[in-house]
Design a protein around this motif. Structure first.
Motif, PDB file in Angstrom:
ATOM      1  N   UNK A  70      19.968   1.936 -22.294  1.00 21.64           N
ATOM      2  CA  UNK A  70      19.973   1.554 -23.715  1.00 21.64           C
ATOM      3  C   UNK A  70      19.450   2.652 -24.643  1.00 21.64           C
ATOM      4  N   UNK A  71      18.497   3.438 -24.172  1.00 23.87           N
ATOM      5  CA  UNK A  71      17.972   4.538 -24.976  1.00 23.87           C
ATOM      6  C   UNK A  71      19.028   5.630 -25.105  1.00 23.87           C
ATOM      7  N   UNK A  72      19.684   5.952 -23.998  1.00 26.25           N
ATOM      8  CA  UNK A  72      20.751   6.958 -24.027  1.00 26.25           C
ATOM      9  C   UNK A  72      21.871   6.530 -24.974  1.00 26.25           C
ATOM     10  N   UNK A  73      22.209   5.263 -24.964  1.00 24.58           N
ATOM     11  CA  UNK A  73      23.258   4.758 -25.858  1.00 24.58           C
ATOM     12  C   UNK A  73      22.848   4.885 -27.315  1.00 24.58           C
ATOM     13  N   UNK A  74      21.596   4.576 -27.609  1.00 26.75           N
ATOM     14  CA  UNK A  74      21.094   4.683 -28.989  1.00 26.75           C
ATOM     15  C   UNK A  74      21.101   6.146 -29.445  1.00 26.75           C
ATOM     16  N   UNK A  75      20.671   7.046 -28.572  1.00 27.42           N
ATOM     17  CA  UNK A  75      20.682   8.468 -28.904  1.00 27.42           C
ATOM     18  C   UNK A  75      22.108   8.949 -29.154  1.00 27.42           C
ATOM     19  N   UNK A  76      23.011   8.572 -28.290  1.00 18.91           N
ATOM     20  CA  UNK A  76      24.409   8.993 -28.432  1.00 18.91           C
ATOM     21  C   UNK A  76      24.992   8.453 -29.748  1.00 18.91           C
ATOM     22  N   UNK A  77      24.643   7.231 -30.119  1.00 17.02           N
ATOM     23  CA  UNK A  77      25.133   6.641 -31.373  1.00 17.02           C
ATOM     24  C   UNK A  77      24.671   7.434 -32.589  1.00 17.02           C
ATOM     25  N   UNK A  78      23.522   8.107 -32.451  1.00 15.30           N
ATOM     26  CA  UNK A  78      22.984   8.924 -33.546  1.00 15.30           C
ATOM     27  C   UNK A  78      23.279  10.414 -33.352  1.00 15.30           C
ATOM     28  N   UNK A  79      24.134  10.744 -32.393  1.00 16.31           N
ATOM     29  CA  UNK A  79      24.501  12.136 -32.092  1.00 16.31           C
ATOM     30  C   UNK A  79      23.290  13.008 -31.775  1.00 16.31           C
ATOM     31  N   UNK A  80      22.324  12.427 -31.068  1.00 21.51           N
ATOM     32  CA  UNK A  80      21.139  13.161 -30.649  1.00 21.51           C
ATOM     33  C   UNK A  80      21.342  13.561 -29.192  1.00 21.51           C
ATOM     34  N   UNK A  81      21.334  14.867 -28.912  1.00 18.67           N
ATOM     35  CA  UNK A  81      21.523  15.303 -27.527  1.00 18.67           C
ATOM     36  C   UNK A  81      20.315  14.936 -26.670  1.00 18.67           C
ATOM     37  N   UNK A  82      20.573  14.724 -25.386  1.00 14.91           N
ATOM     38  CA  UNK A  82      19.483  14.402 -24.478  1.00 14.91           C
ATOM     39  C   UNK A  82      19.760  14.975 -23.097  1.00 14.91           C
ATOM     40  N   UNK A  83      18.668  15.150 -22.372  1.00 12.66           N
ATOM     41  CA  UNK A  83      18.721  15.573 -20.977  1.00 12.66           C
ATOM     42  C   UNK A  83      17.907  14.563 -20.184  1.00 12.66           C
TER      43      UNK A  83
END
Length: 122
Positions: free
Chosen positions: A64-77
């Motif tokens: 769910x955190x990865x989905x929220x980040x992706x929705x805001x175009x925030x890259x993550x590792x």
């Protein structure tokens, strides 16, 4: 503007080690937080430049955190010992950089720079 990193990691010592390495390179750390609900609450108040996620947070997956980040175009590792994190956390984790667990400072910082398109300090 100072770049920020959201750290989502449930193992306290690992979270503190990640924060130490990241802050030592001049980044602002948001968190660390040990759970999906805590991470989602933080994201309501402040959006980071980038995020570093553990896949398995005490039995809950970080999806769910990865989905929220992706929705805001925030890259993550991710920082995970899993060879294929997408098998645990779903397709959203496929192809995401994995710094491993444990990780080393060089690999961690190179990954953050890659995600943000920034250069190493001189």
């Amino acid at each position: 503007m100072q770049k920020s990193v959201l750290i989502v990691e449930d193992e306290f010592l690992i979270a503190m080690d990640l924060a130490r390495m990241i802050e030592g390179d001049g980044w602002k750390v948001i968190g660390p937080v040990p759970s999906v609900p805590a991470a989602l609450r933080l994201l309501q108040d402040e959006l980071p430049t980038v995020a570093m996620l553990d896949v398995n947070l005490g039995g809950e997956v970080v999806t769910p955190v990865a989905e929220k980040l992706r929705a805001h175009n925030i890259p993550f590792a991710i920082a995970s010992a899993y060879d294929k994190p997408e098998n645990v956390g779903g397709a959203i984790l496929a192809g995401v950089p994995n710094v491993g667990k444990p990780t080393n400072e060089r690999r961690l910082l190179e990954t953050l720079r890659l995600l943000t398109g920034s250069e190493a300090p001189r």
